[in-house]
Motif scaffolding. Structure first.
Motif: not given
Length: 192
Positions: A110-113, A118-119, A122-128
């Motif tokens: 669950a922590e890995q998921d 979160q990763e 963070m890579q979402a288009p707005a973040q990019v």
């Protein structure tokens, strides 16, 4: 009449005439104890087991009597019971440890998921776009747009309506046959 009367007229037994072996006659003459017999050899096992050797050595060193042997037997039995109980406790504890490890594995998955989520966020288009602006990059609007194609589906037609293809049935049958021969329907329509 000095002789006893023998009604059956059986002669008296004479040891010399009986069918007995010489060993029996010798034994009778010498008495019950007679000549000492040769010692009887009893075959023993050449090797003794570890338990037999250990118990005899222990008995000699400790000079144990019958009660001592009983106490040693009870001690050995007690040790065997304690060993059995320890094995049973370990066998009982193993499923609990397995369940605990499985629960820990579920938590780690669950922590890995969560970290993967979160990763991705963070890579979402707005973040990019934000990171690109911070590094001095700019987004360029597209210079050429692709023209829209007309949709071949009539969205205003009622459900269950006949197909929008209004070609006569004989032309459709002919087109199916021609398609089987390898000529496309569009080539046939171009000739009309």
């Amino acid at each position: 009449m000095g002789r006893p009367i023998n009604p059956l007229h059986v002669p008296a037994n004479d040891e010399a005439h009986d069918l007995t072996s010489t060993k029996i006659l010798t034994r009778r003459r010498l008495g019950a104890h007679g000549v000492p017999h040769a010692p009887v050899l009893v075959r023993r096992r050449r090797t003794r087991g570890f338990v037999q050797v250990a118990s005899s050595v222990t008995a000699e060193r400790l000079r144990l009597n019958t009660f001592g042997h009983a106490y040693l037997g009870l001690g050995a039995l007690l040790i065997a019971v304690l060993f059995y109980l320890a094995m049973a406790a370990q066998a009982t504890q193993a499923p609990y440890q397995i369940a605990q490890l499985q629960d820990q594995q579920r938590k780690l998955i669950a922590e890995q998921d969560q970290l993967k989520y979160q990763e991705v966020t963070m890579q979402a288009p707005a973040q990019v776009q934000q990171q690109a602006a911070q590094s001095g990059m700019q987004r360029i609007p597209p210079s050429k747009l692709v023209p829209a194609q007309p949709v071949a589906i009539n969205l205003e037609a009622p459900i269950g309506a006949p197909p929008t293809d209004q070609t006569p049935l004989w032309e459709r049958a002919l087109a199916a046959i021609v398609n089987k021969l390898g000529v496309t329907r569009d080539a046939m329509a171009a000739t009309h």
